[in-house]
Structures are given as structure tokens and as C-alpha cells.
Design a protein around this motif. Structure first.
Motif, PDB file in Angstrom:
ATOM      1  N   UNK A  97       0.809  -1.220   0.000  1.00  0.00           N
ATOM      2  CA  UNK A  97       0.000   0.000   0.000  1.00  0.00           C
ATOM      3  C   UNK A  97       0.844   1.274   0.000  1.00  0.00           C
ATOM      4  N   UNK A  98       2.154   1.138   0.093  1.00  0.00           N
ATOM      5  CA  UNK A  98       3.030   2.309   0.185  1.00  0.00           C
ATOM      6  C   UNK A  98       3.542   2.724  -1.192  1.00  0.00           C
ATOM      7  N   UNK A  99       3.866   4.003  -1.308  1.00  0.00           N
ATOM      8  CA  UNK A  99       4.488   4.524  -2.530  1.00  0.00           C
ATOM      9  C   UNK A  99       6.001   4.540  -2.411  1.00  0.00           C
ATOM     10  N   UNK A 100       6.468   4.605  -1.178  1.00  0.00           N
ATOM     11  CA  UNK A 100       7.902   4.731  -0.940  1.00  0.00           C
ATOM     12  C   UNK A 100       8.221   4.124   0.425  1.00  0.00           C
ATOM     13  N   UNK A 101       9.431   3.556   0.552  1.00  0.00           N
ATOM     14  CA  UNK A 101       9.823   2.864   1.779  1.00  0.00           C
ATOM     15  C   UNK A 101      11.116   3.464   2.329  1.00  0.00           C
ATOM     16  N   UNK A 102      11.163   3.632   3.649  1.00  0.00           N
ATOM     17  CA  UNK A 102      12.379   4.095   4.328  1.00  0.00           C
ATOM     18  C   UNK A 102      12.740   3.071   5.400  1.00  0.00           C
ATOM     19  N   UNK A 103      14.015   2.672   5.429  1.00  0.00           N
ATOM     20  CA  UNK A 103      14.490   1.743   6.450  1.00  0.00           C
ATOM     21  C   UNK A 103      15.757   2.317   7.082  1.00  0.00           C
ATOM     22  N   UNK A 104      16.380   1.557   7.954  1.00  0.00           N
ATOM     23  CA  UNK A 104      17.609   2.034   8.569  1.00  0.00           C
ATOM     24  C   UNK A 104      18.069   1.163   9.711  1.00  0.00           C
ATOM     25  N   UNK A 105      19.283   1.402  10.171  1.00  0.00           N
ATOM     26  CA  UNK A 105      19.861   0.774  11.360  1.00  0.00           C
ATOM     27  C   UNK A 105      21.091   1.573  11.753  1.00  0.00           C
ATOM     28  N   UNK A 106      21.702   1.213  12.849  1.00  0.00           N
ATOM     29  CA  UNK A 106      22.838   1.975  13.341  1.00  0.00           C
ATOM     30  C   UNK A 106      24.029   1.983  12.408  1.00  0.00           C
ATOM     31  N   UNK A 107      24.371   0.806  11.854  1.00  0.00           N
ATOM     32  CA  UNK A 107      25.549   0.700  10.996  1.00  0.00           C
ATOM     33  C   UNK A 107      25.219  -0.098   9.750  1.00  0.00           C
ATOM     34  N   UNK A 108      25.443   0.506   8.597  1.00  0.00           N
ATOM     35  CA  UNK A 108      25.194  -0.148   7.310  1.00  0.00           C
ATOM     36  C   UNK A 108      26.551  -0.562   6.750  1.00  0.00           C
ATOM     37  N   UNK A 109      26.825  -1.882   6.708  1.00  0.00           N
ATOM     38  CA  UNK A 109      28.123  -2.355   6.243  1.00  0.00           C
ATOM     39  C   UNK A 109      27.978  -3.730   5.603  1.00  0.00           C
ATOM     40  N   UNK A 110      29.108  -4.395   5.349  1.00  0.00           N
ATOM     41  CA  UNK A 110      29.065  -5.691   4.660  1.00  0.00           C
ATOM     42  C   UNK A 110      28.220  -6.703   5.420  1.00  0.00           C
ATOM     43  N   UNK A 111      28.241  -6.638   6.744  1.00  0.00           N
ATOM     44  CA  UNK A 111      27.471  -7.585   7.531  1.00  0.00           C
ATOM     45  C   UNK A 111      25.971  -7.408   7.295  1.00  0.00           C
ATOM     46  N   UNK A 112      25.564  -6.209   6.902  1.00  0.00           N
ATOM     47  CA  UNK A 112      24.159  -5.949   6.613  1.00  0.00           C
ATOM     48  C   UNK A 112      23.656  -6.868   5.508  1.00  0.00           C
ATOM     49  N   UNK A 113      24.543  -7.218   4.578  1.00  0.00           N
ATOM     50  CA  UNK A 113      24.163  -8.074   3.443  1.00  0.00           C
ATOM     51  C   UNK A 113      23.862  -9.502   3.860  1.00  0.00           C
ATOM     52  N   UNK A 114      24.263  -9.886   5.078  1.00  0.00           N
ATOM     53  CA  UNK A 114      24.071 -11.259   5.534  1.00  0.00           C
ATOM     54  C   UNK A 114      22.655 -11.543   6.021  1.00  0.00           C
ATOM     55  N   UNK A 115      21.777 -10.556   5.998  1.00  0.00           N
ATOM     56  CA  UNK A 115      20.401 -10.809   6.421  1.00  0.00           C
ATOM     57  C   UNK A 115      19.867  -9.800   7.410  1.00  0.00           C
ATOM     58  N   UNK A 116      20.531  -8.640   7.516  1.00  0.00           N
ATOM     59  CA  UNK A 116      20.082  -7.612   8.430  1.00  0.00           C
ATOM     60  C   UNK A 116      18.836  -6.907   7.871  1.00  0.00           C
ATOM     61  N   UNK A 117      18.160  -6.187   8.754  1.00  0.00           N
ATOM     62  CA  UNK A 117      16.886  -5.569   8.415  1.00  0.00           C
ATOM     63  C   UNK A 117      16.913  -4.674   7.178  1.00  0.00           C
ATOM     64  N   UNK A 118      17.832  -3.714   7.052  1.00  0.00           N
ATOM     65  CA  UNK A 118      17.748  -2.804   5.901  1.00  0.00           C
ATOM     66  C   UNK A 118      17.770  -3.508   4.546  1.00  0.00           C
ATOM     67  N   UNK A 119      18.616  -4.514   4.405  1.00  0.00           N
ATOM     68  CA  UNK A 119      18.682  -5.232   3.137  1.00  0.00           C
ATOM     69  C   UNK A 119      17.425  -6.075   2.927  1.00  0.00           C
ATOM     70  N   UNK A 120      16.918  -6.673   4.013  1.00  0.00           N
ATOM     71  CA  UNK A 120      15.668  -7.425   3.894  1.00  0.00           C
ATOM     72  C   UNK A 120      14.519  -6.547   3.446  1.00  0.00           C
ATOM     73  N   UNK A 121      14.412  -5.362   4.047  1.00  0.00           N
ATOM     74  CA  UNK A 121      13.367  -4.408   3.657  1.00  0.00           C
ATOM     75  C   UNK A 121      13.564  -3.969   2.208  1.00  0.00           C
ATOM     76  N   UNK A 122      14.808  -3.669   1.842  1.00  0.00           N
ATOM     77  CA  UNK A 122      15.097  -3.186   0.491  1.00  0.00           C
ATOM     78  C   UNK A 122      14.775  -4.235  -0.570  1.00  0.00           C
ATOM     79  N   UNK A 123      15.123  -5.475  -0.309  1.00  0.00           N
ATOM     80  CA  UNK A 123      14.857  -6.529  -1.298  1.00  0.00           C
ATOM     81  C   UNK A 123      13.362  -6.762  -1.476  1.00  0.00           C
ATOM     82  N   UNK A 124      12.622  -6.693  -0.371  1.00  0.00           N
ATOM     83  CA  UNK A 124      11.180  -6.836  -0.476  1.00  0.00           C
ATOM     84  C   UNK A 124      10.576  -5.652  -1.234  1.00  0.00           C
TER      85      UNK A 124
END
Length: 386
Positions: free
Chosen positions: A295-322
Motif C-alpha cells: 500500500x506504500x508509494x515509498x519505503x524508508x528503512x535504517x539501522x545503526x551501521x550499514x556495512x558488509x554484515x548488513x548483506x548477511x540478512x540484516x533488516x535494511x537489506x531485507x526491507x530493500x529486497x522486499x
């Protein structure tokens, strides 16, 4: 325009809900008529139970347990009565937050309190338990947890009930199974747990139990282990995995996530018949993230530190892929971000709280203010587009 805000916590600074609220405030300063939906998120780390509880009708229960060093504590977990579902975090009983800096010692720390929490939920009639495996102070492969559930470990001449390094002498394991129940699907279930109980280990890492990418080598130093400690712990967990394979005929040492929480992932697989799932997926299902995102037109996510470990399954990448799957533009507002190209290409834009010359301590202290500032900057960009 309708904006969905779905961030994780900023560890040590703000809970996920506080992060989302501050982003929303900044957006409304510039776009007061924009519809905003807030969905705090987690990925199996600390905050998972709080996020799921906030999205569903739940109560908080407390039970007696022991902390990583064996001190009695009151541990809480979320209870959803309709589903007989318990949602807990291993860090509640065996997390780093239970210890002072000087008390950190993965050779002594154990997961016994996690077993006590599981047993409490089982005795209340739980059909399912979700356990977030993040923030651990332990590296015992679930040895303590299993003992709390009635599993017994022996060397050639005595029962092992002390520190994890005693497992170097492990010779056999006794894991009593409930009457009439066999280790179905090559898994076992302690007699103290009802056979119908389903346990989900929610993880935010993919590490195996052993090796250079395993629980000990990667996370042990963060918990206070020195070089000789790492060698001792690795030998102990290797012996544990070897004896489990010999005694029960299955071997989960190389399973993705087995190394989560100091090998508790391995222990839950081996001694509780648990299933390991990416924590982001577990939380996303519980909070209905996909249906809200549609139902959204645009999505915003975030966390304290965005780095290589984020790609392993952290929230921001999960939100972005969805969001990408659903054709939604997605932005990240974070404490700090690496320059990793693969990471940056996932988002339409990344806004950092970090400023030139700003220390990490100041960044965390001013997190709420800086989130609002970044959200206003993003909103101004969106306003031009509108």
C-alpha cells in the motif's frame, strides 16, 4: 503519497520504534499531509520480541532463570495467548547486556538460562517458541541450554556440568526422549519438552559452528576471548559436534546459522529439533510487512551501521529486497554507512547521521536529532519530485 517507515534499532541509542518515530517527525516537518505508516522491525537480534509483541496482542511474562555466570535473574518473554506462541531473545538470559565489561568471559559464560526460559514456556502450554539469537555473551554451543532441558554430558569417568572447555573430554551424551517419541527426521527432543512443541531459531547471521567463519573465530574476540581461549573453545565445540554426530547420527555443524549466538543455533538444532530461519523473514511475517508495503508509494528503512554484515540478512537489506520485489523505491537513514558499492546500489539513497569530525559517541547521543534532520532533507528531495 504514502510512506512506509520500517527500520531496525540503532543499537545503544534508540529502539526501532523510536527510530521510526523520529524519521516520521522529520518527514512531517516538510510534508505535513503525507500519510505515514510505521512498522518497527528486527532481524533476530535484540529487539525481536519487542517488535513482534508490538504488532500483535501479547503480554509479557517473567520467569526465574540464570544469567551467563549462573546468577539468578528474572527473565521476560512475550506471550501471544491465541496462538500459544512465546517470543523470546537469548540475550535476555545470556546476553552481553547481563555482564559488565570486566565480567566478559566466554569460557565461563553459559546458556543454561535459555533452557530455563524454554522450559517455562513449554510448561505454560506453548505450541511454538521463537527465539532471537543475537547479543550473546556465550560460546558454549548450547551446552548449558541442553543441560537445563535434561540432556546430560559425560567424559569417560564423570558428568560434565562445568565450563564449556570441559567438552574437550566429552565421550557420550544422554538425551532422554519422551515416551513413545523417536528422533523423527533425524532430530531429537528432550523428554522435558512436549513432542508437539515447535521451536524457531531466528538468526541474523549465516555462520557455521566451526572454522575461520565459525562462532568462535568470528565472534569470540568480541566476547572477551584471547588467542588461547579461542583455541580451547574451538576444540570444545569440535568435540561437541563430533559426539553429537556419533551419538545421534546427524551433524549440523555446517548449517547456516549454526554458529549464531556462540553456537546456540547448533544446540537448538541438535537438542531441541529446532529449525533455523532468517530473523528478518520471521519478523516480517509476524508484523505483516509485505501487505503493508504493497500500500506504500515509498519505503524508508535504517539501522545503526550499514556495512558488509548488513548483506548477511540484516533488516535494511531485507526491507530493500522486499521493496524492490514490489517495485517500491527504498531509502536508508542510518547512523553510519560504509562505501561498499554492492550495499549502496540496493538503495535509491542513503542518509547518514555521521558528520565530519563527529565521534561515534556523539553520533549515538544525537541520534534522534540527526534522524529528524536527515528525514527533513529526504522529504525536501521528495517534495521537489512531487
Amino acid at each position: 503519497m504514502k510512506i512506509l517507515i520500517a527500520p531496525d534499532k540503532f543499537k545503544g541509542a534508540l529502539h526501532a520504534h523510536e527510530v521510526a518515530e523520529n524519521i516520521a517527525k522529520g518527514l512531517r516537518d516538510v510534508l505535513p499531509d503525507t500519510k505515514i505508516d510505521i512498522v518497527p522491525m528486527a532481524d533476530g537480534g535484540e529487539g525481536t520480541a519487542e517488535v513482534i509483541c508490538g504488532a500483535q496482542a501479547c503480554t509479557w511474562l517473567q520467569c526465574k532463570a540464570h544469567d551467563p555466570l549462573g546468577r539468578e535473574i528474572g527473565a521476560r518473554y512475550a506471550w501471544i495467548e491465541d496462538a500459544k506462541l512465546a517470543v523470546m531473545e537469548m540475550s535476555e538470559a545470556a546476553g552481553m547486556r547481563r555482564l559488565t565489561q570486566s565480567e566478559r568471559d566466554p569460557l565461563r559464560a553459559n546458556t543454561f538460562g535459555i533452557g530455563e526460559m524454554i522450559l517455562d514456556a513449554a510448561n505454560r502450554g506453548a505450541n511454538e517458541i521463537i527465539i532471537g539469537l543475537g547479543g550473546s555473551a556465550t560460546n558454549d554451543g548450547g551446552f548449558g541450554m541442553a543441560r537445563a532441558l535434561g540432556v546430560r554430558f559425560f567424559s569417560d569417568d564423570e558428568e560434565l556440568t562445568g565450563t564449556v572447555t570441559g567438552l574437550e573430554n566429552l565421550a557420550r551424551i544422554e538425551a532422554p526422549v519422551a515416551a513413545g517419541v523417536s528422533p523423527a527426521n533425524s532430530r531429537t527432543q528432550p523428554a522435558r519438552l512436549p513432542p508437539q512443541l515447535k521451536i524457531i531459531a531466528a538468526v541474523d547471521v549465516k555462520n557455521p559452528l566451526l572454522g575461520e567463519n565459525g562462532a568462535t573465530r568470528v565472534f569470540g574476540p568480541q566476547k572477551g576471548a584471547g588467542k588461547s581461549d579461542l583455541d580451547n573453545l574451538e576444540r570444545a565445540l569440535t568435540r561437541l559436534a563430533d559426539v553429537v554426530a556419533t551419538e545421534f547420527g546427524f551433524d549440523y555443524r555446517n548449517e547456516a546459522g549454526a554458529g549464531a549466538a556462540g553456537g546456540l543455533g547448533f544446540g537448538l538444532l541438535s537438542f531441541c529439533g529446532a529449525a533455523i530461519r532468517p530473523g528478518f523473514e520471521v519478523v516480517a511475517e509476524a508484523v505483516g510487512l509485505e501487505s503493508k508495503m504493497k500500500d506504500a508509494d515509498l519505503v524508508i528503512t535504517g539501522e545503526g551501521s550499514l556495512d558488509r554484515q548488513t548483506l548477511e540478512g540484516k533488516t535494511p537489506v531485507g526491507v530493500a529486497r522486499l521493496a524492490r520485489k514490489l517495485g517500491k523505491p527504498v531509502f536508508a537513514i542510518v547512523g553510519r554507512a560504509s562505501e561498499d558499492r554492492e550495499l549502496r546500489e540496493i538503495f535509491e539513497g542513503i542518509y547518514q547521521n555521521t558528520r565530519p569530525g563527529m565521534s561515534q559517541q556523539e553520533n549515538m547521543k544525537r541520534a534522534a536529532e540527526l534522524l529528524r534532520e536527515n528525514a527533513r532533507e529526504l522529504a525536501e528531495t521528495l517534495g521537489v519530485g512531487l
